[in-house]
Design an enzyme around this catalytic site. Structure first.
Site, PDB file in Angstrom:
ATOM      1  N   GLU B  72       0.813  -1.222   0.000  1.00 50.05           N
ATOM      2  CA  GLU B  72       0.000   0.000   0.000  1.00 50.05           C
ATOM      3  C   GLU B  72       0.842   1.266   0.000  1.00 50.05           C
ATOM      4  OE1 GLU B  72      -2.980   0.006   3.052  1.00 50.05           O
ATOM      5  OE2 GLU B  72      -4.070  -1.672   2.136  1.00 50.05           O
ATOM      6  N   ARG B 116       1.857   1.844   4.729  1.00 49.82           N
ATOM      7  CA  ARG B 116       1.726   2.803   3.625  1.00 49.82           C
ATOM      8  C   ARG B 116       2.975   3.616   3.350  1.00 49.82           C
ATOM      9  NH1 ARG B 116      -3.031   3.445   6.349  1.00 49.82           N
ATOM     10  NH2 ARG B 116      -4.417   1.800   5.655  1.00 49.82           N
ATOM     11  N   GLY B 176      -7.490   0.643  14.692  1.00 48.71           N
ATOM     12  CA  GLY B 176      -8.086  -0.205  15.735  1.00 48.71           C
ATOM     13  C   GLY B 176      -9.500   0.193  16.086  1.00 48.71           C
ATOM     14  N   ASN B 244     -14.202   6.205  12.495  1.00 44.41           N
ATOM     15  CA  ASN B 244     -15.540   5.986  13.032  1.00 44.41           C
ATOM     16  C   ASN B 244     -15.530   5.851  14.554  1.00 44.41           C
ATOM     17  OD1 ASN B 244     -14.236   3.291  12.112  1.00 44.41           O
ATOM     18  ND2 ASN B 244     -15.608   2.718  13.776  1.00 44.41           N
ATOM     19  N   ASP B 287     -19.792   3.022   9.705  1.00 44.10           N
ATOM     20  CA  ASP B 287     -18.348   2.762   9.560  1.00 44.10           C
ATOM     21  C   ASP B 287     -17.736   3.694   8.505  1.00 44.10           C
ATOM     22  OD1 ASP B 287     -15.901   1.623  10.084  1.00 44.10           O
ATOM     23  OD2 ASP B 287     -16.180  -0.068   8.725  1.00 44.10           O
ATOM     24  N   TRP B 375      -9.570   5.946   1.300  1.00 45.82           N
ATOM     25  CA  TRP B 375      -8.226   6.499   1.470  1.00 45.82           C
ATOM     26  C   TRP B 375      -7.432   6.520   0.169  1.00 45.82           C
ATOM     27  CZ3 TRP B 375      -4.176   3.200   0.453  1.00 45.82           C
ATOM     28  CH2 TRP B 375      -4.468   1.831   0.470  1.00 45.82           C
TER      29      TRP B 375
END
Lengths: 264, 530
Positions: B72, B116, B176, B244, B287, B375
């Protein structure tokens, strides 16, 4: 289920890959000299053809460098030997479970990190050798302290075995860490660069010089390359006690031992 | 061994350590931050590859990352050295050849997740391990300089983001939020690894904003910070998007707006103090993390140049916010499949359509859980004044659970499920920030599973990863296809562009490989060196 059969059974794990309940020996047994020595004999006979007698790899992968074995817990290592590894050349070995566990003990010992060993040397004195009289930090660094021509040793205790450490110190030419061989490059312009070859093929090479500069050469600009074929590191000229202290110090080097510096 | 030294500046590519001023000027020849620049415009001034010649682009090299399945990272490039990451490892490559120069692996990390990429500043390369250690390495040798744990992976935290390095400090966040934890942004000294400040995205009892959680235990409120923020050097503010509230789909006890979840928070880089916040989704139960990238542009707004923050949110609305004050300026839908809100009030609070709340039987809500965008990096071309946004048209059936929320048990409060008869469809959409309207769109037939972003160039080209494993080039003005190359893997990263050895490259992490592309040149014979 608990049991009192030999090998101090700790627990029984249902192991899907094996399709049976696997009895896992006590951890002390798996690190005992008895199990390791017995496993070494079995290994040489059953596994040496592919992995080499010492487990350092031949047709099969190197089991001593830690990269493969440390990812597996003991039950998975056991299952890999008993059942083989699907999709690879590794076959299953239909021998008694107790013998397979002895092989597990030996294979595990090959990459057992030095930080788990109980060495007798004095760590502070070893630090003084590393950063002082021993001259180690002239080429190696630990957590940014020292120089960078040789491998970084910040995590040495977690990735090297005591045997590997001792060999590196007393017989550094026995094996040269990849990317740390000495090299001398003459360019078509006539200029010379000396350092260590981080990488080389027929089309390009990368050289780190002693000032810490990285040279990325296109092979068309290069006239000749001379590899020393030797480790740039000299054998340690230390008294036995100093060597013991240095080993003790290096064995404690691990990047994961430090918790957060300042937790809020 | 003593080694003689002769300096050869002409071939010594990687000798300039990037300074703060260099990072502020990025991207130029280098690509120095995850987004290329602090403002996440992801627009390069390079034009050697342009709309007129991009049809001649070919692969230049490929580097396989051992064990990788879902790369990523945006490759970071500094004077010919490229840094890429996989879970718990950093690799430095010769950016012209793809040859590995060094690799740092943290084999003892307690978790293995995606990653990333790195941040660079001075002599240091920074990355996070999956179990939330921030690690500093020497940029030339890969030697460890320091390692600081900043969150406990046994308390549901895991870390995936590329750090953000500004001046003397490095900022990080955490994931998380789907398992329950307290999100935060933290800044560390780049030289020592000491923590300088920490901003909690979910307030503790008694702190401002705690009253927006009713009686819910905010220790587990979520508010992940798993994408790096963007930064305005003039205002010295970092804009960090937040995730979220936990549990994700929960309509139970945590009544209220649940600050500062599903928001963007503007933090003072020196102190970590909250300057302002804007909440996209008060009390969310979809979410819909707000982790889409906050893109910072200075542009005309109704006759006056203003400092704007552009944000295509997962909820399907494209927002324009004044980034000095946090004032809401406008929001418009950028997807057609949109049924949960009919508009925004004057302050940007959604006006929801009654009845579209998840229940035990499931309710069809659009956009999907994956969001209208997510994202995947958008990019902004200052010439066309268009924002290029990877967009997903999809609905899901959302359900919720009446179970009591308990942390550490994997409870997420419900879920979202695809509708087999209504598969999703990705598009690259060019959005006019002034109106929110689509100027053009480029459809991407595919399974609807990609996570790839974009990069824009002064050559009038937008490069992006599509939903079928292709790197694609379209023209920036009209979105017409110019070039593509099939890499045969699901894409989960955004392309970058840079120059090395006088030549422009476009690079992307693709599944298990790094690809670099450039203009075709006949290969000149290479004599074997003895």
């Amino acid at each position: 289920m608990r049991t009192t059969v030999p090998l101090l059974i700790l627990f029984v794990a249902h192991f899907p890959a094996a399709g049976v309940d696997v009895v896992v020996p006590d951890a002390d047994y798996l690190t005992s000299a008895e199990a390791v020595v017995a496993g070494q004999k079995l290994f040489a006979a059953a596994c040496g053809a592919c992995h080499g007698r010492s487990g350092e790899g031949a047709r099969g992968p190197n089991l001593a460098d830690g990269g493969l074995i440390r990812r597996l817990n003991n039950t998975r290592l056991f299952a890999s030997i008993k059942n083989g590894v699907p999709g690879t050349d590794m076959p299953g070995f239909p021998m008694a479970d107790a013998k397979i566990w002895q092989i597990v003990a030996f294979v595990r010992s090959l990459s057992s990190p030095a930080i788990e060993a109980r060495l007798e040397g004095d760590v502070p004195r070893g630090s003084a050798v590393f950063f002082g009289a021993g001259g180690c930090s002239g080429c190696h660094s630990i957590r940014g302290r020292g120089a960078s021509l040789g491998p970084d040793l910040s995590n040495a205790g977690a990735v090297m075995t005591v045997k590997q450490m001792r060999e590196s110190l007393t017989d550094p030419g026995a094996r040269i860490a990849a990317g740390f061989g000495g090299v001398s490059v003459r360019l078509k312009s006539g200029e010379m660069v000396e350092g260590i070859a981080k990488n080389r093929n027929n089309y390009s090479l990368q050289v780190l010089d002693s000032k810490g500069m990285m040279h990325l050469f296109d092979a068309r600009d290069v006239d000749s390359v001379r590899e020393s074929g030797k480790s740039p590191m000299p054998p340690a000229r230390l008294k036995a006690e100093e060597l013991g202290d240095l080993l003790a110090f290096l064995s404690k080097q691990s990047v994961r031992t430090e918790a957060g510096r300042k937790r809020r | 061994m003593r080694i003689a030294l002769i300096l050869l500046a002409s071939v010594c590519l990687a000798q300039q350590a990037p300074r703060y001023e260099d990072v502020m000027a990025s991207p130029g020849k280098n690509w120095l931050t995850y987004h290329g620049d602090y403002r996440a415009t992801r627009h390069s001034p390079l034009r050697q590859i342009n709309a007129g010649n991009v049809a001649s682009v070919v692969p230049k090299w490929t580097y396989h990352v051992d064990g990788a399945t879902k790369l990523e990272a945006s490759p970071i490039v500094v004077d010919g050295l490229m840094y890429v990451t996989n879970s718990n490892e950093v690799t430095a490559l010769d950016a012209r050849t793809g040859r590995r120069v060094w690799r740092y692996r943290e084999a003892n990390a307690k978790l293995s997740s995606v990653n990333r990429g790195v941040a660079v500043m001075g002599e240091r390369v920074f990355f996070v391990t999956s179990d939330c250690h921030l690690v500093a390495l020497h940029r030339i040798t890969g030697a460890l300089l320091w390692n600081s744990r900043y969150a406990n992976s046994e308390e549901n935290y895991f870390c995936t983001l590329a750090p953000l390095a500004v001046k003397d400090r490095v900022m990080v966040g955490v994931g998380g939020g789907e398992r329950g934890m307290r999100g935060f942004v933290a800044a560390f000294s780049g030289s020592t690894g000491e923590e300088l400040w920490r901003f909690n995205t979910v307030p503790k009892a008694g702190e401002p904003g705690a009253d927006t959680w009713d009686k819910f235990n905010t220790d587990w409120g979520g508010g992940g910070t798993w994408m790096n923020g963007t930064y305005d050097p003039e205002l010295n503010l970092v804009y960090w998007p937040t995730g979220n509230p936990w549990p994700d789909y929960y309509t139970g006890e945590r009544r209220g707006d649940n600050l500062y979840t599903c928001s963007v928070v503007a933090l003072d880089v020196n102190t970590g103090k909250l300057r302002w916040y804007f909440q996209f989704m008060p009390g969310d139960y979809h979410d819909w993390d707000s982790q889409s990238i906050p893109v910072l542009v200075d542009a005309d707004w109704k006759g006056k140049t203003r400092k704007l923050l552009l944000h295509p949110n997962r909820n399907g609305w494209f927002y324009v916010i004044d980034r000095v004050t946090g004032e809401f300026l406008n929001a418009t839908p950028f997807v057609d499949r949109m049924n949960w809100a009919k508009g925004m009030d004057a302050k940007g609070r959604p006006i929801e359509i009654p009845g579209l709340v998840p229940n035990a039987n499931g309710v069809k809500i659009c956009p999907s859980v994956r969001g209208a965008s997510n994202w995947m990096s958008p990019s902004w071309n200052p010439d066309t004044k268009l924002l290029y946004v990877p967009t997903l048209e999809q609905c899901d059936v959302y359900s919720t659970s009446s179970q009591k929320a308990e942390s550490m048990l994997g409870f997420s409060g419900g879920g979202g499920e695809g509708i087999p008869s209504e598969p999703g469809q990705f598009y690259l959409r060019a959005i006019d920030y002034r109106t929110g309207k689509r100027v053009w769109e480029y459809p991407m037939p595919g399974p609807g599973t990609m996570w790839a972003g974009t990069v824009s160039t002064a050559g009038g080209v937008v490069f992006f990863g599509d939903d079928d494993g292709n790197l694609v080039a379209v023209d920036a003005t009209q979105g017409k296809h110019l070039w593509h190359y099939a890499m045969g893997q699901k894409l989960t990263a955004s392309p970058v562009t840079f120059e090395a050895g006088g030549k422009q490259y476009v690079a992307i992490s693709a599944g298990s490989e790094i690809y670099a592309f450039g203009l075709f040149e006949p290969v000149k014979p290479v004599p074997v060196i003895r």
